[in-house]
Design a protein around this motif. Structure first.
Motif, PDB file in Angstrom:
ATOM      1  N   LEU A  42       0.458  61.398   9.630  1.00 47.44           N
ATOM      2  CA  LEU A  42       0.496  60.302   8.668  1.00 47.44           C
ATOM      3  C   LEU A  42      -0.380  60.590   7.450  1.00 47.44           C
ATOM      4  O   LEU A  42      -0.120  60.091   6.359  1.00 47.44           O
ATOM      5  CB  LEU A  42       0.063  59.002   9.333  1.00 47.44           C
ATOM      6  CG  LEU A  42       1.030  58.447  10.386  1.00 47.44           C
ATOM      7  CD1 LEU A  42       0.430  57.233  11.067  1.00 47.44           C
ATOM      8  CD2 LEU A  42       2.379  58.110   9.772  1.00 47.44           C
ATOM      9  N   GLU A  43      -1.415  61.408   7.628  1.00 40.56           N
ATOM     10  CA  GLU A  43      -2.230  61.806   6.486  1.00 40.56           C
ATOM     11  C   GLU A  43      -1.434  62.698   5.531  1.00 40.56           C
ATOM     12  O   GLU A  43      -1.647  62.667   4.323  1.00 40.56           O
ATOM     13  CB  GLU A  43      -3.484  62.533   6.969  1.00 40.56           C
ATOM     14  CG  GLU A  43      -4.496  61.612   7.650  1.00 40.56           C
ATOM     15  CD  GLU A  43      -5.683  62.375   8.200  1.00 40.56           C
ATOM     16  OE1 GLU A  43      -5.705  63.624   8.093  1.00 40.56           O
ATOM     17  OE2 GLU A  43      -6.588  61.725   8.747  1.00 40.56           O
ATOM     18  N   MET A  44      -0.506  63.487   6.097  1.00 42.64           N
ATOM     19  CA  MET A  44       0.338  64.323   5.253  1.00 42.64           C
ATOM     20  C   MET A  44       1.464  63.518   4.623  1.00 42.64           C
ATOM     21  O   MET A  44       1.833  63.744   3.469  1.00 42.64           O
ATOM     22  CB  MET A  44       0.928  65.480   6.074  1.00 42.64           C
ATOM     23  CG  MET A  44      -0.064  66.530   6.498  1.00 42.64           C
ATOM     24  SD  MET A  44       0.743  67.982   7.210  1.00 42.64           S
ATOM     25  CE  MET A  44       1.393  67.290   8.739  1.00 42.64           C
ATOM     26  N   ASN A  45       2.027  62.594   5.388  1.00 45.64           N
ATOM     27  CA  ASN A  45       3.136  61.783   4.892  1.00 45.64           C
ATOM     28  C   ASN A  45       2.984  60.353   5.399  1.00 45.64           C
ATOM     29  O   ASN A  45       3.397  60.043   6.518  1.00 45.64           O
ATOM     30  CB  ASN A  45       4.483  62.346   5.343  1.00 45.64           C
ATOM     31  CG  ASN A  45       5.650  61.529   4.805  1.00 45.64           C
ATOM     32  OD1 ASN A  45       5.506  60.791   3.833  1.00 45.64           O
ATOM     33  ND2 ASN A  45       6.807  61.653   5.435  1.00 45.64           N
ATOM     34  N   PRO A  46       2.380  59.464   4.614  1.00 49.73           N
ATOM     35  CA  PRO A  46       2.172  58.078   5.047  1.00 49.73           C
ATOM     36  C   PRO A  46       3.460  57.360   5.432  1.00 49.73           C
ATOM     37  O   PRO A  46       3.414  56.372   6.172  1.00 49.73           O
ATOM     38  CB  PRO A  46       1.514  57.428   3.825  1.00 49.73           C
ATOM     39  CG  PRO A  46       0.873  58.557   3.096  1.00 49.73           C
ATOM     40  CD  PRO A  46       1.785  59.732   3.291  1.00 49.73           C
ATOM     41  N   ALA A  47       4.609  57.836   4.941  1.00 47.74           N
ATOM     42  CA  ALA A  47       5.882  57.220   5.319  1.00 47.74           C
ATOM     43  C   ALA A  47       6.219  57.477   6.781  1.00 47.74           C
ATOM     44  O   ALA A  47       7.036  56.761   7.368  1.00 47.74           O
ATOM     45  CB  ALA A  47       7.005  57.741   4.428  1.00 47.74           C
ATOM     46  N   GLY A  48       5.611  58.499   7.374  1.00 45.81           N
ATOM     47  CA  GLY A  48       5.836  58.784   8.792  1.00 45.81           C
ATOM     48  C   GLY A  48       7.202  59.326   9.105  1.00 45.81           C
ATOM     49  O   GLY A  48       7.714  59.118  10.213  1.00 45.81           O
ATOM     50  N   THR A  49       7.817  60.004   8.153  1.00 51.82           N
ATOM     51  CA  THR A  49       9.162  60.535   8.355  1.00 51.82           C
ATOM     52  C   THR A  49       9.173  62.057   8.226  1.00 51.82           C
ATOM     53  O   THR A  49       8.294  62.646   7.601  1.00 51.82           O
ATOM     54  CB  THR A  49      10.136  59.952   7.311  1.00 51.82           C
ATOM     55  OG1 THR A  49       9.653  60.271   5.990  1.00 51.82           O
ATOM     56  CG2 THR A  49      10.266  58.443   7.461  1.00 51.82           C
ATOM     57  N   VAL A  50      10.166  62.661   8.843  1.00 56.39           N
ATOM     58  CA  VAL A  50      10.402  64.096   8.671  1.00 56.39           C
ATOM     59  C   VAL A  50      11.641  64.271   7.796  1.00 56.39           C
ATOM     60  O   VAL A  50      12.480  63.370   7.719  1.00 56.39           O
ATOM     61  CB  VAL A  50      10.617  64.798  10.034  1.00 56.39           C
ATOM     62  CG1 VAL A  50       9.326  64.872  10.805  1.00 56.39           C
ATOM     63  CG2 VAL A  50      11.719  64.130  10.861  1.00 56.39           C
ATOM     64  N   PRO A  51      11.706  65.426   7.109  1.00 56.56           N
ATOM     65  CA  PRO A  51      10.850  66.610   7.195  1.00 56.56           C
ATOM     66  C   PRO A  51       9.645  66.532   6.272  1.00 56.56           C
ATOM     67  O   PRO A  51       9.633  65.801   5.288  1.00 56.56           O
ATOM     68  CB  PRO A  51      11.789  67.724   6.759  1.00 56.56           C
ATOM     69  CG  PRO A  51      12.659  67.062   5.733  1.00 56.56           C
ATOM     70  CD  PRO A  51      12.899  65.663   6.255  1.00 56.56           C
ATOM     71  N   VAL A  52       8.641  67.359   6.631  1.00 56.44           N
ATOM     72  CA  VAL A  52       7.480  67.592   5.779  1.00 56.44           C
ATOM     73  C   VAL A  52       7.234  69.091   5.765  1.00 56.44           C
ATOM     74  O   VAL A  52       7.222  69.733   6.820  1.00 56.44           O
ATOM     75  CB  VAL A  52       6.236  66.851   6.305  1.00 56.44           C
ATOM     76  CG1 VAL A  52       4.993  67.287   5.536  1.00 56.44           C
ATOM     77  CG2 VAL A  52       6.419  65.341   6.202  1.00 56.44           C
ATOM     78  N   LEU A  53       7.054  69.633   4.582  1.00 62.27           N
ATOM     79  CA  LEU A  53       6.801  71.067   4.427  1.00 62.27           C
ATOM     80  C   LEU A  53       5.348  71.275   4.030  1.00 62.27           C
ATOM     81  O   LEU A  53       4.861  70.659   3.087  1.00 62.27           O
ATOM     82  CB  LEU A  53       7.709  71.652   3.345  1.00 62.27           C
ATOM     83  CG  LEU A  53       7.567  73.154   3.077  1.00 62.27           C
ATOM     84  CD1 LEU A  53       8.099  73.970   4.246  1.00 62.27           C
ATOM     85  CD2 LEU A  53       8.282  73.539   1.778  1.00 62.27           C
ATOM     86  N   ARG A  54       4.665  72.143   4.779  1.00 55.22           N
ATOM     87  CA  ARG A  54       3.307  72.521   4.419  1.00 55.22           C
ATOM     88  C   ARG A  54       3.279  73.999   4.074  1.00 55.22           C
ATOM     89  O   ARG A  54       3.605  74.840   4.899  1.00 55.22           O
ATOM     90  CB  ARG A  54       2.319  72.230   5.555  1.00 55.22           C
ATOM     91  CG  ARG A  54       0.851  72.397   5.130  1.00 55.22           C
ATOM     92  CD  ARG A  54      -0.103  72.039   6.238  1.00 55.22           C
ATOM     93  NE  ARG A  54      -0.104  73.059   7.275  1.00 55.22           N
ATOM     94  CZ  ARG A  54      -0.678  72.918   8.472  1.00 55.22           C
ATOM     95  NH1 ARG A  54      -1.246  71.765   8.781  1.00 55.22           N
ATOM     96  NH2 ARG A  54      -0.637  73.884   9.359  1.00 55.22           N
TER      97      ARG A  54
END
Length: 222
Positions: A42-54
């Protein structure tokens, strides 16, 4: 190593996986059970959805379309958003069609009701929604088939994010046996072409606990 946080049957995650693979960008996959609301995620994406790219340098990009725009700007050698203004507008229109309209009318009614609800503990499938999803699939396949017959690829003369987006949604539905490919031969032929590309191989090798894909799922000559 670059990391993509995803869910195997998320069409939005699959779209980014296809874009990364088509551009030959190496990455690792990490399954993120979004319903657990993990604090670090959630710190990376507060929306709580995928995908997330780091990225390797710590840059975090969330949302499938934002990721794909970023990839096309950061790694432009194999463009997926089109080359001219007209091409880019058409690619964006079709991506919005499949990620918005197709998802709302088909993917959500089938994949969410039959698979994601169970995983997220949100009750039993809605039979009316499932019937609506199957009914809505036919006109969407007809439109996709018309595009495939009218053009080399969905948005024009070259493969673009529009093709990857449509294939991501259909592959997730196909994994759970919810696509009747006899409804439109042109749509089936288009899917067979994109399914045969190297970028698709990892998706065809996917396995999900509790779900057995139909025999034709990984068959290139289905």
């Amino acid at each position: 190593m670059r990391i993509l946080y995803h869910l195997p049957l998320s069409p939005y995650s699959r779209k980014v996986r296809l874009a990364l693979a088509e551009k030959r960008i190496p990455f690792d996959l990490r399954v993120e059970r979004v319903w657990e609301r993990r604090e670090e995620f959630l710190e990376m994406n507060p929306a709580g959805t995928v995908p997330v790219l780091r990225e390797d340098n710590g840059l975090v990009v969330a949302d499938s379309y934002a990721i794909c725009e970023y990839l096309d700007e950061a790694y432009p050698d194999l463009p997926l958003l089109g080359r001219t203004l007209a091409e880019r507008a058409e690619v964006r229109r079709l991506v919005a069609w499949f990620d918005g309209k197709f998802y709302a009318e088909v993917t959500r009614n089938l994949l969410y009701e039959k698979q994601m609800k169970r995983l997220m503990g949100r009750g039993t499938p809605d039979a009316a929604a499932i019937r609506a999803g199957h009914a809505n699939l036919r006109p969407h396949l007809d439109y996709l088939g018309w595009l495939a017959e009218s053009r080399v690829w969905l948005a024009g003369s070259s493969l673009t994010l529009a093709d990857l987006c449509a294939a991501a949604h259909l592959s997730a539905l196909d994994f759970v046996g919810d696509v009747d490919w006899s409804l439109n031969e042109a749509a089936k032929d288009w899917y067979a072409r994109i399914k045969s590309r190297p970028c698709f191989r990892p998706l065809l090798a996917d396995r999900v606990s509790g779900v057995t894909p139909p025999p034709h799922y990984a068959d290139l000559d289905f």
